[in-house]
Scaffold this motif. Sequence first.
Motif, mmCIF file in Angstrom:
data_model
loop_
_atom_site.group_PDB
_atom_site.id
_atom_site.type_symbol
_atom_site.label_atom_id
_atom_site.label_comp_id
_atom_site.label_asym_id
_atom_site.label_seq_id
_atom_site.Cartn_x
_atom_site.Cartn_y
_atom_site.Cartn_z
ATOM 1 N N ALA A 4 0.763 -1.018 -0.144
ATOM 2 C CA ALA A 4 0.034 -0.101 -0.249
ATOM 3 C C ALA A 4 0.907 0.922 -0.027
ATOM 4 C CB ALA A 4 -0.830 -0.143 1.313
ATOM 5 N N ALA A 5 1.873 1.140 0.730
ATOM 6 C CA ALA A 5 2.600 2.620 0.677
ATOM 7 C C ALA A 5 3.354 2.623 -0.562
ATOM 8 C CB ALA A 5 4.037 2.286 1.884
ATOM 9 N N ALA A 6 3.801 1.498 -1.262
ATOM 10 C CA ALA A 6 4.547 1.582 -2.680
ATOM 11 C C ALA A 6 3.650 2.184 -3.505
ATOM 12 C CB ALA A 6 5.073 0.383 -2.890
ATOM 13 N N LEU A 7 2.210 1.750 -3.448
ATOM 14 C CA LEU A 7 1.231 2.285 -4.381
ATOM 15 C C LEU A 7 1.039 3.706 -4.190
ATOM 16 C CD1 LEU A 7 -0.714 -1.059 -4.762
ATOM 17 C CD2 LEU A 7 0.751 0.010 -6.327
ATOM 18 N N ALA A 8 1.006 3.838 -2.808
ATOM 19 C CA ALA A 8 0.312 5.370 -2.678
ATOM 20 C C ALA A 8 1.725 6.418 -3.084
ATOM 21 C CB ALA A 8 0.567 5.611 -1.088
ATOM 22 N N GLY A 9 2.827 5.864 -2.872
ATOM 23 C CA GLY A 9 4.050 6.557 -3.277
ATOM 24 C C GLY A 9 3.836 6.955 -4.775
ATOM 25 N N ALA A 10 3.410 5.671 -5.600
ATOM 26 C CA ALA A 10 3.427 5.965 -7.048
ATOM 27 C C ALA A 10 2.299 6.954 -7.437
ATOM 28 C CB ALA A 10 3.243 4.493 -7.728
ATOM 29 N N GLY A 11 0.989 6.759 -6.632
ATOM 30 C CA GLY A 11 0.176 7.514 -7.084
ATOM 31 C C GLY A 11 0.591 9.250 -6.672
ATOM 32 N N ALA A 12 1.415 9.499 -5.640
ATOM 33 C CA ALA A 12 1.712 10.924 -5.068
ATOM 34 C C ALA A 12 2.607 11.251 -6.184
ATOM 35 C CB ALA A 12 2.060 10.710 -4.140
ATOM 36 N N ALA A 13 3.582 10.449 -6.937
ATOM 37 C CA ALA A 13 4.611 10.751 -7.658
ATOM 38 C C ALA A 13 3.915 11.129 -8.971
ATOM 39 C CB ALA A 13 5.632 9.789 -7.810
ATOM 40 N N HIS A 14 2.740 10.317 -9.372
ATOM 41 C CA HIS A 14 2.067 10.473 -10.746
ATOM 42 C C HIS A 14 1.222 11.774 -10.719
ATOM 43 C CE1 HIS A 14 -0.180 9.531 -14.132
ATOM 44 N NE2 HIS A 14 -1.320 9.776 -13.717
ATOM 45 N N VAL A 15 0.724 12.092 -9.510
ATOM 46 C CA VAL A 15 -0.131 13.283 -9.450
ATOM 47 C C VAL A 15 0.895 14.528 -9.499
ATOM 48 C CG1 VAL A 15 -1.343 14.919 -7.549
ATOM 49 C CG2 VAL A 15 -1.939 12.469 -8.054
ATOM 50 N N ALA A 16 2.023 14.524 -8.967
ATOM 51 C CA ALA A 16 3.137 15.563 -8.936
ATOM 52 C C ALA A 16 3.486 15.739 -10.392
ATOM 53 C CB ALA A 16 4.368 15.294 -7.942
ATOM 54 N N ASP A 17 3.877 14.485 -11.110
ATOM 55 C CA ASP A 17 4.025 14.582 -12.465
ATOM 56 C C ASP A 17 3.080 15.235 -13.264
ATOM 57 O OD1 ASP A 17 5.581 14.039 -14.757
ATOM 58 O OD2 ASP A 17 4.593 12.170 -15.136
ATOM 59 N N LEU A 18 1.845 14.961 -13.227
ATOM 60 C CA LEU A 18 0.742 15.726 -13.892
ATOM 61 C C LEU A 18 0.707 17.295 -13.724
ATOM 62 C CD1 LEU A 18 -1.978 13.062 -13.740
ATOM 63 C CD2 LEU A 18 -0.602 13.501 -15.534
ATOM 64 N N TRP A 19 0.818 17.502 -12.076
ATOM 65 C CA TRP A 19 0.798 18.885 -11.988
ATOM 66 C C TRP A 19 1.838 19.634 -12.522
ATOM 67 C CZ3 TRP A 19 3.969 21.798 -8.585
ATOM 68 C CH2 TRP A 19 3.608 23.308 -8.394
ATOM 69 N N LEU A 20 3.123 19.109 -12.635
ATOM 70 C CA LEU A 20 4.285 19.967 -13.301
ATOM 71 C C LEU A 20 3.948 20.004 -14.634
ATOM 72 C CD1 LEU A 20 7.169 18.228 -11.296
ATOM 73 C CD2 LEU A 20 6.468 20.722 -11.318
ATOM 74 N N ARG A 21 3.319 19.089 -15.426
ATOM 75 C CA ARG A 21 3.058 18.936 -16.750
ATOM 76 C C ARG A 21 2.090 20.069 -17.077
ATOM 77 N NH1 ARG A 21 5.019 14.395 -19.774
ATOM 78 N NH2 ARG A 21 6.008 13.058 -18.313
ATOM 79 N N LEU A 22 0.992 19.946 -16.507
ATOM 80 C CA LEU A 22 0.084 21.269 -16.721
ATOM 81 C C LEU A 22 0.543 22.516 -16.319
ATOM 82 C CD1 LEU A 22 -3.001 19.051 -15.068
ATOM 83 C CD2 LEU A 22 -2.551 19.477 -17.611
ATOM 84 N N ARG A 23 1.251 22.650 -15.288
ATOM 85 C CA ARG A 23 1.670 24.031 -15.094
ATOM 86 C C ARG A 23 2.600 24.411 -15.896
ATOM 87 N NH1 ARG A 23 5.823 24.997 -10.013
ATOM 88 N NH2 ARG A 23 7.109 24.112 -11.775
ATOM 89 N N SER A 24 3.531 23.710 -16.560
ATOM 90 C CA SER A 24 4.325 24.171 -17.452
ATOM 91 C C SER A 24 3.710 24.336 -18.994
ATOM 92 C CB SER A 24 5.540 23.065 -18.059
ATOM 93 O OG SER A 24 5.248 22.019 -18.383
ATOM 94 N N ALA A 25 2.511 23.536 -19.240
ATOM 95 C CA ALA A 25 1.681 23.788 -20.364
ATOM 96 C C ALA A 25 0.673 25.101 -20.207
ATOM 97 C CB ALA A 25 0.790 22.654 -20.456
ATOM 98 N N ALA A 26 0.552 25.623 -18.920
ATOM 99 C CA ALA A 26 -0.256 26.676 -18.980
ATOM 100 C C ALA A 26 0.588 28.109 -19.158
ATOM 101 C CB ALA A 26 -0.742 26.938 -17.573
ATOM 102 N N ARG A 27 1.976 27.761 -19.211
ATOM 103 C CA ARG A 27 2.850 29.019 -19.468
ATOM 104 C C ARG A 27 2.750 29.575 -20.621
ATOM 105 N NH1 ARG A 27 7.928 27.562 -15.538
ATOM 106 N NH2 ARG A 27 6.640 27.432 -13.641
#
Length: 89
Positions: free
Chosen positions: A66-89
């Motif tokens: 569960a911890a490993a999957l939660a880490g993967a999910g958190a990293a995925h959300v962070a990746d999406l956030w960074l991509r969306l933030r850079s696309a908005a610029r």
Amino acid sequence: MPDVLASGSLVDLALVLVAAEAGLLLLWRRRRGPGRAALLVNLASGACLMLALRAALAGAPGFWLAAALAGAGAAHVADLWLRLRSAAR
């Protein structure tokens, strides 16, 4: 061959290769390439998924999976956030 697959040794090798890839890409990043944060969260997501696979193969307690999957999910959300933030610029 099934013993190698079931033991998780291939997952360990893949994790070592991901760590080496991260190191090489961070060195390359000094000159050009994607941002460090985007690179690291992308690799972290994959590494956490491999850790979850390793935990499942090793018969580790469920909270490690569960911890490993939660880490993967958190990293995925962070990746999406960074991509969306850079696309908005």
